[in-house]
Enzyme design. Structure first.
Site, PDB file in Angstrom:
ATOM      1  N   GLY A   4     -12.698  -4.093   1.288  1.00  9.46           N
ATOM      2  CA  GLY A   4     -14.154  -4.055   1.400  1.00  9.46           C
ATOM      3  C   GLY A   4     -14.385  -2.534   0.233  1.00  9.46           C
ATOM      4  O   GLY A   4     -15.560  -2.624  -0.030  1.00  9.46           O
ATOM      5  N   GLY A  34      -8.035  -8.553   1.151  1.00 15.96           N
ATOM      6  CA  GLY A  34      -6.953  -8.644   1.858  1.00 15.96           C
ATOM      7  C   GLY A  34      -6.211 -10.384   1.724  1.00 15.96           C
ATOM      8  O   GLY A  34      -5.627 -10.612   1.169  1.00 15.96           O
ATOM      9  N   ARG A  90       1.407  -1.663  -0.335  1.00 15.09           N
ATOM     10  CA  ARG A  90      -0.237  -0.022   0.136  1.00 15.09           C
ATOM     11  C   ARG A  90       0.849   1.367   0.055  1.00 15.09           C
ATOM     12  O   ARG A  90       0.593   2.223   0.089  1.00 15.09           O
ATOM     13  CB  ARG A  90      -1.098  -0.249   1.318  1.00 15.09           C
ATOM     14  CG  ARG A  90      -1.966  -0.715   0.732  1.00 15.09           C
ATOM     15  CD  ARG A  90      -3.339  -1.037   2.061  1.00 15.09           C
ATOM     16  NE  ARG A  90      -4.452  -1.628   1.588  1.00 15.09           N
ATOM     17  CZ  ARG A  90      -5.495  -1.721   2.885  1.00 15.09           C
ATOM     18  NH1 ARG A  90      -5.003  -2.405   4.192  1.00 15.09           N
ATOM     19  NH2 ARG A  90      -6.212  -2.761   2.165  1.00 15.09           N
ATOM     20  N   LYS A 126     -16.350 -14.759   4.513  1.00 16.10           N
ATOM     21  CA  LYS A 126     -17.593 -13.068   4.638  1.00 16.10           C
ATOM     22  C   LYS A 126     -18.728 -13.375   3.835  1.00 16.10           C
ATOM     23  O   LYS A 126     -18.685 -12.291   2.700  1.00 16.10           O
ATOM     24  CB  LYS A 126     -17.005 -12.252   4.577  1.00 16.10           C
ATOM     25  CG  LYS A 126     -15.531 -12.061   5.214  1.00 16.10           C
ATOM     26  CD  LYS A 126     -15.055 -10.818   5.476  1.00 16.10           C
ATOM     27  CE  LYS A 126     -14.018 -10.395   5.925  1.00 16.10           C
ATOM     28  NZ  LYS A 126     -13.234  -9.160   5.596  1.00 16.10           N
TER      29      LYS A 126
HETATM   30  N1  LIG Z   1     -13.707 -23.429   3.357  1.00 16.88           N
HETATM   31  C1  LIG Z   1     -13.656 -22.768   4.170  1.00 16.88           C
HETATM   32  N2  LIG Z   1     -13.803 -22.489   5.320  1.00 16.88           N
HETATM   33  C2  LIG Z   1     -13.683 -21.886   6.559  1.00 16.88           C
HETATM   34  N3  LIG Z   1     -12.538 -21.227   6.045  1.00 16.88           N
HETATM   35  C3  LIG Z   1     -11.992 -20.861   4.633  1.00 16.88           C
HETATM   36  C4  LIG Z   1     -12.830 -21.381   3.909  1.00 16.88           C
HETATM   37  N4  LIG Z   1     -11.912 -21.856   2.109  1.00 16.88           N
HETATM   38  C5  LIG Z   1     -11.949 -20.061   2.799  1.00 16.88           C
HETATM   39  N5  LIG Z   1     -12.079 -19.735   4.192  1.00 16.88           N
HETATM   40  C6  LIG Z   1     -11.097 -18.611   4.536  1.00 16.88           C
HETATM   41  O1  LIG Z   1     -11.986 -17.713   4.189  1.00 16.88           O
HETATM   42  C7  LIG Z   1     -10.942 -16.503   4.659  1.00 16.88           C
HETATM   43  C8  LIG Z   1     -10.767 -15.692   3.619  1.00 16.88           C
HETATM   44  O2  LIG Z   1     -12.351 -14.670   3.486  1.00 16.88           O
HETATM   45  P1  LIG Z   1     -12.484 -13.113   2.862  1.00 16.88           P
HETATM   46  O3  LIG Z   1     -11.931 -12.276   4.205  1.00 16.88           O
HETATM   47  O4  LIG Z   1     -14.014 -13.504   3.209  1.00 16.88           O
HETATM   48  O5  LIG Z   1     -11.498 -13.045   2.167  1.00 16.88           O
HETATM   49  P2  LIG Z   1     -11.077 -12.203   1.145  1.00 16.88           P
HETATM   50  O6  LIG Z   1      -9.969 -11.345   2.704  1.00 16.88           O
HETATM   51  O7  LIG Z   1      -9.731 -12.007  -0.108  1.00 16.88           O
HETATM   52  O8  LIG Z   1     -11.989 -10.494   0.900  1.00 16.88           O
HETATM   53  C9  LIG Z   1      -9.411 -16.946   4.402  1.00 16.88           C
HETATM   54  O9  LIG Z   1      -8.887 -16.520   5.466  1.00 16.88           O
HETATM   55  C10 LIG Z   1      -9.477 -18.805   4.956  1.00 16.88           C
HETATM   56  O10 LIG Z   1      -8.610 -19.613   5.537  1.00 16.88           O
HETATM   57  O1  LIG Z   2      -7.496  -2.570   5.331  1.00 16.36           O
HETATM   58  C1  LIG Z   2      -8.586  -1.528   4.671  1.00 16.36           C
HETATM   59  O2  LIG Z   2      -9.734  -2.326   4.546  1.00 16.36           O
HETATM   60  P1  LIG Z   2      -9.515  -3.977   3.645  1.00 16.36           P
HETATM   61  O3  LIG Z   2      -9.103  -5.105   4.512  1.00 16.36           O
HETATM   62  O4  LIG Z   2     -11.059  -3.801   3.056  1.00 16.36           O
HETATM   63  O5  LIG Z   2      -9.134  -3.660   2.508  1.00 16.36           O
HETATM   64  C2  LIG Z   2      -8.608  -0.358   4.643  1.00 16.36           C
HETATM   65  O6  LIG Z   2      -7.328   0.209   4.885  1.00 16.36           O
HETATM   66  C3  LIG Z   2     -10.096   0.310   5.069  1.00 16.36           C
HETATM   67  O7  LIG Z   2      -9.924   0.094   6.989  1.00 16.36           O
HETATM   68  P2  LIG Z   2     -11.109  -0.221   7.738  1.00 16.36           P
HETATM   69  O8  LIG Z   2     -11.651  -1.561   7.442  1.00 16.36           O
HETATM   70  O9  LIG Z   2     -10.950   0.085   9.175  1.00 16.36           O
HETATM   71  O10 LIG Z   2     -12.156   0.836   7.392  1.00 16.36           O
END
Ligand SMILES: Nc1ncnc2c1ncn2[C@@H]1O[C@H](COP(=O)(O)OP(=O)(O)O)[C@@H](O)[C@H]1O
Ligand SMILES: O=C(OP(=O)(O)O)[C@H](O)COP(=O)(O)O
Length: 396
Positions: free
Chosen positions: A376, A353, A39, A200
């Site tokens: 996000g 992320g 970043r 999520k």
């Molecule tokens: N079948 C599953 N059961 C539980 N967790 C999972 C599964 N598949 C993927 N994940 C978890 O999902 C997480 C990422 O999800 P998410 O936060 O939605 O993605 P991103 O950060 O890319 O937007 C990872 O930490 C991964 O371990």
């Molecule tokens: O890391 C961030 O968002 P992301 O985890 O959705 O990529 C941004 O810096 C926003 O942070 P915030 O979700 O605490 O407002």
């Protein structure tokens, strides 16, 4: 490519002016050391442009989610140090955000100098988008540039509020992100394949609703899949599932069918008896997960099915890993999908992320067309939502 109908940094008369630049320097830290500076590096083109033009650059950002006031672990000091190294020049760091030190350092800037304010979230007014705080922050400068794409979905004082008090334009990173993602969705090279996974479900089901109107193929894997399995009447064992989204999942599948969208779910699953790296593991050759077992990765038949769909893609949008990739025994699905996306020749956009971390960890980051700095933010953009950090900027 979609062009953003907002003023750019190049439209502002920046020479000799104090310019407040909002960046997303919310970088991962371990024991005070930055573990991934993507970043910071992504913000450099705008900062370098301003230096070259002789602007007096006042950078600001949030870092993490401090609860109240100054908390040393959320200080941006490590970022100032890394920025100095990357720019090859001193980046002065103020001890506060709108206090005496910030004001004195901002006033002392000479043309081409750069400083960084402390974490804007040390003030609770930041997240509330408090007008008095925004005005005070704006008073440090004469112009405002927002380049914090990762925080553009936040209507906070430093990401949106300050634009009420200063001429406001976007930086190169926001332009780059919007150009890539806007172009991919508005005039996509087809077939357009969206891959959604991760954990999520509730955050992302809205994205599916919107994407169904745009994509040719929708692939749902990872933890997302089990809510859909349940909607189809399968057993899911202890797999993650959002029960209040089962009905919506059913509607999504119906909508996909009506629209002629190819909707792919896993057909086999790697399951574990516990959410642990060294748990007992087995392959289930169907979508019925037995009691006491949890779906933690897609199986080989699913990998083949998904890879076949990815192979002919013109554009791929991917958010969310295909399994619990952090555990080596369950990383195969994510690895193979990353490989397929990298080899497809398609325009590829990766956001989120964990998805970006997965693709980077597995060594495929350089092979993707676009790795988004926003999780996000990119999702809200893909959903078709207006991002407040962009909406607040001056029109062209
Ligand atoms: N079948 C599953 N059961 C539980 N967790 C999972 C599964 N598949 C993927 N994940 C978890 O999902 C997480 C990422 O999800 P998410 O936060 O939605 O993605 P991103 O950060 O890319 O937007 C990872 O930490 C991964 O371990
Ligand atoms: O890391 C961030 O968002 P992301 O985890 O959705 O990529 C941004 O810096 C926003 O942070 P915030 O979700 O605490 O407002």
């Amino acid at each position: 490519m979609t062009s953003l109908n907002k003023k750019s940094v190049e439209d502002l008369p920046v020479s000799g002016k104090r310019v407040l630049v909002r960046c997303d320097f919310n970088v991962p830290l371990k024991d005070g050391v930055i573990t991934n500076d993507k970043r910071i590096v992504a913000a450099l083109p705008t900062i370098k442009y301003l230096i070259d033009k002789g602007a007096r650059v006042i950078l600001c950002s949030h870092l993490g989610r401090p609860k109240e006031g100054f908390e040393p672990e959320f200080s941006l000091a490590p970022v100032a140090k890394r920025l100095s190294e990357l720019l090859g020049k001193e980046v002065a760091m103020s001890k506060d955000v709108i206090g005496e030190d910030a004001k004195a350092k901002a006033a002392a800037l000479k043309d081409g100098d750069v400083m960084l304010l402390e974490n804007v979230r040390y003030h609770k007014e930041e997240k509330k988008n408090d007008p008095a705080f925004a005005k005070e922050l704006a008073s440090l400068a004469e112009l405002y540039v927002n380049d914090a794409f990762g925080a553009a979905h936040r209507a906070h004082a430093s990401t949106a509020g300050v634009a009420d008090y200063l001429p406001a334009a976007c930086g190169y990173l926001i332009q780059k992100e919007i150009n890539f993602m806007g172009g991919a969705l508005e005039d996509p090279k087809r077939p357009l394949v969206a891959i959604l996974g991760g954990a999520k479900v509730s955050d992302k089901i809205g994205v599916i609703e919107n994407l169904i109107n745009k994509v040719d193929t929708l692939i749902v894997g990872g933890g997302m899949a089990y809510t859909f399995f349940k909607a189809q009447g399968h057993t899911i064992g202890t797999s993650i599932c959002e029960d209040d989204k089962v009905e919506l999942a059913r509607e999504m599948m119906k909508k996909a069918e009506e629209k002629g969208v190819k909707f792919l779910l896993p057909v086999d699953n790697m399951v574990g008896n516990e959410f642990k790296e060294d748990c007992e593991r087995k392959l289930v050759e169907s979508d019925d997960i037995p009691d006491g077992w949890m779906g933690m990765d897609i199986g080989p038949k699913s990998i083949a099915l998904f890879c076949e769909a990815i192979k002919g893609a013109g554009t791929v949008i991917w958010n969310g890993p295909m399994g619990v990739f952090e555990f080596k025994p369950f990383a195969e699905g994510t690895l193979e999908i990353a490989k397929a996306v990298a080899d497809s020749g398609a325009i590829s956009i990766i956001g989120g992320g964990d998805s970006v971390a997965a693709v980077t960890k597995l060594g495929f980051a350089d092979k993707m067309s676009h790795i988004s700095t926003g999780g996000g933010a990119s999702l809200e953009f893909l959903e078709g939502k207006e991002l407040p950090g962009i909406a607040c900027l001056n029109d062209k």
